[in-house]
Design a protein around this motif. Structure first.
Motif, mmCIF file in Angstrom:
data_model
loop_
_atom_site.group_PDB
_atom_site.id
_atom_site.type_symbol
_atom_site.label_atom_id
_atom_site.label_comp_id
_atom_site.label_asym_id
_atom_site.label_seq_id
_atom_site.Cartn_x
_atom_site.Cartn_y
_atom_site.Cartn_z
ATOM 1 N N PHE A 604 63.195 23.940 67.151
ATOM 2 C CA PHE A 604 64.477 23.250 67.070
ATOM 3 C C PHE A 604 64.854 22.952 65.628
ATOM 4 O O PHE A 604 66.012 23.091 65.224
ATOM 5 C CB PHE A 604 64.432 21.949 67.880
ATOM 6 N N SER A 605 63.876 22.523 64.834
ATOM 7 C CA SER A 605 64.145 22.187 63.435
ATOM 8 C C SER A 605 64.640 23.410 62.677
ATOM 9 O O SER A 605 65.629 23.342 61.925
ATOM 10 C CB SER A 605 62.882 21.629 62.773
ATOM 11 N N GLU A 606 63.957 24.548 62.851
ATOM 12 C CA GLU A 606 64.354 25.757 62.131
ATOM 13 C C GLU A 606 65.616 26.373 62.738
ATOM 14 O O GLU A 606 66.395 27.024 62.037
ATOM 15 C CB GLU A 606 63.204 26.756 62.121
ATOM 16 N N PHE A 607 65.825 26.178 64.033
ATOM 17 C CA PHE A 607 67.047 26.682 64.681
ATOM 18 C C PHE A 607 68.278 26.012 64.085
ATOM 19 O O PHE A 607 69.267 26.664 63.736
ATOM 20 C CB PHE A 607 66.959 26.423 66.190
ATOM 21 N N VAL A 608 68.207 24.689 63.917
ATOM 22 C CA VAL A 608 69.341 23.956 63.335
ATOM 23 C C VAL A 608 69.514 24.317 61.867
ATOM 24 O O VAL A 608 70.630 24.328 61.335
ATOM 25 C CB VAL A 608 69.123 22.440 63.517
ATOM 26 N N ALA A 609 68.417 24.662 61.196
ATOM 27 C CA ALA A 609 68.481 25.009 59.770
ATOM 28 C C ALA A 609 68.925 26.437 59.522
ATOM 29 O O ALA A 609 68.967 26.888 58.378
ATOM 30 C CB ALA A 609 67.115 24.783 59.125
ATOM 31 N N GLY A 610 69.250 27.193 60.602
ATOM 32 C CA GLY A 610 69.746 28.545 60.424
ATOM 33 C C GLY A 610 68.686 29.575 60.134
ATOM 34 O O GLY A 610 68.997 30.647 59.597
ATOM 35 N N LYS A 611 67.413 29.283 60.455
ATOM 36 C CA LYS A 611 66.364 30.262 60.238
ATOM 37 C C LYS A 611 66.491 31.411 61.238
ATOM 38 O O LYS A 611 67.124 31.285 62.286
ATOM 39 C CB LYS A 611 64.990 29.611 60.387
ATOM 40 N N ILE A 612 65.849 32.535 60.896
ATOM 41 C CA ILE A 612 65.811 33.700 61.786
ATOM 42 C C ILE A 612 64.370 33.868 62.257
ATOM 43 O O ILE A 612 63.443 33.905 61.450
ATOM 44 C CB ILE A 612 66.307 34.958 61.066
ATOM 45 N N PHE A 613 64.177 33.970 63.552
ATOM 46 C CA PHE A 613 62.850 33.984 64.159
ATOM 47 C C PHE A 613 62.466 35.400 64.559
ATOM 48 O O PHE A 613 63.284 36.156 65.094
ATOM 49 C CB PHE A 613 62.821 33.083 65.401
#
Length: 846
Positions: A604-613
């Motif tokens: 969730f933290s990286e999703f909100v920060a616009g990271k690509i998984f």
């Protein structure tokens, strides 16, 4: 009459003193008649009385005695001062003085003399004295109790406790054998001592003192056989009739103040028992205390004995592998002017043996561009972690750092470590490399790799599984190889055996079973409940085959990596899996419900920060109701990338803080509200905020508040009042006054300051009336958050309002006068923290 013994004067009066004493006061008849009785009433007596007598030291006898005594004292003390005391003081001052040689460069060396350029400093003399010292005879230089030379030094002027010597003079060698021994010691030893003796005349205190003895011991660093030599370049630039040309560029630090013109130096190179060859350096000049660049040129000889070939092979292998190898360089001759030798200097240089640490200034990568055209892996049930690897064609670019002719005839005993995504997988040892041919004109090697065991490391099983999955599913894959190989090569120096290191990225051709890699875009959070969060996404599948698929409803599993953690994210629901050759776009729904709360929160933290998984979509036999598709879906493994919210939203829109005087002076708690954005397409509830606030990398305060509030989808809401707890103590107050406020002077009356926030926010996603939402924690970092701050007072007050009376150093100036107000704050801070301020000022003074 007062006594019967009183004398009687001519008038018949009784007198209490001898008549010969004439200095008396009495009242004459004339004065009485003149009516002056009132003026002299205090002097009226029935009889005359004795007047005031002067002190004894005003008597002539005493005065003359003092004058005569002073003249006698001065007659004795002045010669004693001039001829005894002052010379003793001058000699003591000269004995306690110090002399430090900064540089002593020897040039124009000859058999009996040379030129020295001296830079020295004289110290240890009281600063109250200003003196001129002149050497009345040549300064004799001794070493180890033997006189080695003499030189003339100019007069030295000393002022303020020190003086300087800066001159060029002739140095006469008085004992050539002793000077030769000194020169050897200077080159070889870590340090040596000189003793300077002479006589001098000193002019000080208005006096000229002659025949003073000068005896100074000077301790200086030696050259330590040039032990600080560092290789800058090592090259074999060309073949030579006797072997190969050699070129060495080295930097030599000179820890000694002694410098010397050496001219042309010839050295013999060796390693262990092998004599390597001879090198020459021209125009060599050592300068005291300064590094020197030494350029050596010469020839390495061809070796014929096997023991020497083995030693040469070790030397060259170590150089290729970046291993420091101590070769030796022994002095053969030295020609200061390039033509003529000087015996004492030759004796010193020929006794010198330097250690030359041969190592490349930069790591070498000899074998580059390793390419395995094909690679087979055979895995047996009884050895799942020991597959057999084989390749029929391996090629590489081979580049040695030498420009001599080299023909590689064999490659063997190769040891390779396979590294997959940073993890060492296994060591591959190949006993023999067959069919080796070297095309050095094109710097290319072609060889084959026979069947060899691939022993997987115990801590790399999962990584190896991932590697196999990639190889099986993709048409293209890759890994990294690090290792070394033993080679046999013909060179101008003889047949050498080299251990050649290499590091290379390797491209592999995979099976290509899962060549379909979907693209996922427009990922949006649209709802949630207590069990999962619902996301919608567009899935694009590029089918390189000629087949079309219509599989109906499909349920797949999506796994991925977030924050260094890997796990199952949830389910991918495709209402109708149908695609044809080429690109097909599908609408999918993802139910996010990872089992690991830590993985959930990181995602969730990286999703909100616009990271690509990096994600993998896999199937099982139960992914479809179509029996014929079950095995296909069970083997399905599609790697893809799932984007977060792009562009990444700024959750913290702004902040507003207005601390009161009391909170700032007392507990330093700053009331604050923040405006928070909900970037989701569903409701977002904020349950708890824990944050740290920074300004330009400096910690400003912390927030720890459980203040629930809800934000509608796509909206912005202002939080309830929060508290920023700023640090207490002197250091933070000093930071505020010396750093923060000068750069943000406007906050004294109110201004916007950009701060950085590192936060951890407990949230609930998708909660509605009667429906619980999905709980998670978001770790979120944001820079340049605009915060309105107004500081009515600074952080110079300590602990409580009651302490302000101790801070009344002077009246508080107007806030509008920024610099003056900052100065007042500093004074108040120092008054509030006297001990800390004292220590701080002491540190600054140091």
């Amino acid at each position: 009459m007062t006594s019967s013994t009183n004398l009687v004067n001519e008038k018949g009066q009784d007198l209490p003193y001898p008549e010969a004493d004439t200095e008396y006061n009495s009242i004459s008849d004339k004065e009485k008649e003149a009516g002056d009785n009132e003026s002299f009433r205090e002097y009226e007596y029935d009889s005359a009385h004795k007047p005031y007598q002067p002190p004894f030291y005003r008597r002539k006898k005493v005065i003359w005695t003092c004058v005569i005594g002073t003249i006698i004292f001065l007659a004795i003390f002045v010669p004693l001062l001039i001829f005894v005391i002052i010379p003793k003081i001058a000699q003591a001052m000269l004995n306690s003085s110090s002399m430090t040689i900064i540089q002593l460069n020897m040039t124009n060396p000859g058999e009996t003399s040379l030129t020295v350029s001296v830079s020295a400093e004289v110290g240890g003399i009281p600063k109250i004295f200003s003196a001129d010292m002149e050497f009345t005879e040549k300064v004799l230089v001794s070493w180890n109790g033997q006189a080695i030379g003499s030189m003339s030094l100019d007069p030295v002027h000393v002022s303020g406790g020190k003086g300087n010597i800066l001159q060029s003079t002739s140095f006469a060698i008085v004992n050539k054998d002793a000077f030769a021994a000194f020169a050897k010691d200077m080159l070889a030893a870590d340090g040596f001592e000189w003793t300077l003796t002479s006589t001098a005349t000193l002019k000080a205190l208005g006096q000229t003192i002659k025949n003073l003895e000068v005896n100074k011991v000077l301790k200086m660093n030696g050259l330590s056989n040039f032990s600080n030599l560092k290789i800058l370049k090592f090259d074999l630039p060309a073949d030579a009739p006797e072997g190969a040309k050699i070129s060495i560029k080295a930097a030599i630090a000179n820890p000694s103040p002694i410098g010397m013109s050496l001219g042309t130096i010839t050295l013999d190179m060796s390693f262990e028992t092998a004599y390597l060859g001879r090198v020459v350096a021209k125009d060599v000049t050592l300068i005291g205390g300064q590094p020197m660049i030494l350029n050596l040129e010469g020839t390495l000889l061809k070796q014929t004995e096997q023991v020497h070939l083995d030693e040469l092979s070790l030397l060259m292998s170590n150089y290729l592998g970046g291993i420091v190898t101590p070769a030796k360089a022994k002095g053969v001759s030295v020609l200061p002017d390039g033509v003529n030798a000087v015996s004492w200097l030759t004796s010193a240089v020929t006794a010198m043996t330097m250690t030359v640490p041969l190592v490349s200034p930069e790591p070498l990568n000899v074998i580059q561009g390793l390419n395995i055209v094909d690679m087979g892996l055979t895995v047996r049930p009884d050895a799942p972690w020991n597959p057999i690897a084989v390749s029929n064609a391996v090629s590489a670019v081979f580049k040695l750092p030498f420009n001599i002719s080299i023909n590689i005839t064999q490659l063997a005993n190769a040891t390779m470590t396979l590294i997959y995504k940073g993890t060492p997988l296994a060591d591959l040892t190949t006993a023999v490399w067959n069919q080796t041919t070297s095309d050095m004109a094109n710097n290319k090697i072609v060889f084959t790799m026979p069947p060899s065991p691939l022993n997987v490391n115990a801590n790399a099983h999962e990584a190896f599984q991932a590697f196999l999955t990639e190889v099986v599913q993709n048409t293209d894959s890759g890994f990294e190889i690090k290792g070394s190989a033993d080679s046999v090569a013909n060179t101008p120096l003889g047949v050498v055996r080299l251990k050649v290191p290499f590091t290379s990225a390797v491209a592999l051709k995979g099976i290509g079973f899962a060549s379909v890699s979907p693209t996922i875009s427009n990922v949006t959070v649209i709802g949630g409940n207590a069990d999962y969060v619902t996301l919608s996404a567009n899935v694009g599948i590029n089918n390189p085959s000629i087949f079309s698929v219509d599989a109906g409803p499909v349920s797949l599993t999506i796994s991925g990596t977030a924050g260094g953690m890997t796990g199952v994210m949830g389910d991918v629901i495709l209402p109708n899996l149908k695609f044809a050759p080429g690109l097909t776009n599908l609408n999918a729904q993802v139910r996010f419900h990872p089992a690991d709360p830590a993985f959930r929160d990181v995602f969730f933290s990286e999703f909100v920060a616009g990271k690509i998984f990096d994600c993998t979509i896999t199937g099982t036999a139960q992914s479809t109701d179509i029996v014929s598709m079950a095995p296909v879906l069970a083997a399905l493994a599609m790697k893809t990338k799932v984007p977060g919210i792009i562009p990444a939203p700024r959750l913290i829109v702004s902040g507003n803080g207005a601390p009161s005087i009391g909170t700032v002076i007392g507990n330093r708690q700053i009331p604050l509200t923040v405006s928070v954005l909900n970037p989701l397409q569903t409701t977002l509830a904020i349950n708890e905020i824990k944050a740290q606030v920074f300004w330009e990398g400096n910690f400003f305060g912390a927030i720890n508040a459980a203040v629930p509030f809800s934000i509608a989808l796509g909206a912005t809401a202002t939080s309830p009042p929060l508290v920023v707890q700023a640090p207490s103590g002197f250091e933070f107050g000093l930071f505020m006054i010396s750093t923060f406020l000068p750069k943000n002077i406007g906050v004294l009356s109110g201004a916007i300051v950009n701060v950085d926030m590192t936060s951890n926010i407990d949230v609930t996603v998708g909660a509605t009336a009667g429906v619980a939402g999905y709980s998670a924690a978001i770790s979120y970092n944001q820079t340049a958050v605009p915060a309105f701050l107004k500081l009515d007072l600074g952080f110079a007050k300590k602990r409580s309002l009651e302490s302000t009376s101790a801070l009344s150093t002077r009246a508080e100036p107007s806030v509008e006068d920024g610099p003056e107000y900052l100065q007042w704050l500093q004074e108040a801070l120092f008054a509030a923290y006297p001990e800390e301020a004292k220590a701080y000022v002491a540190t600054l003074n140091k």
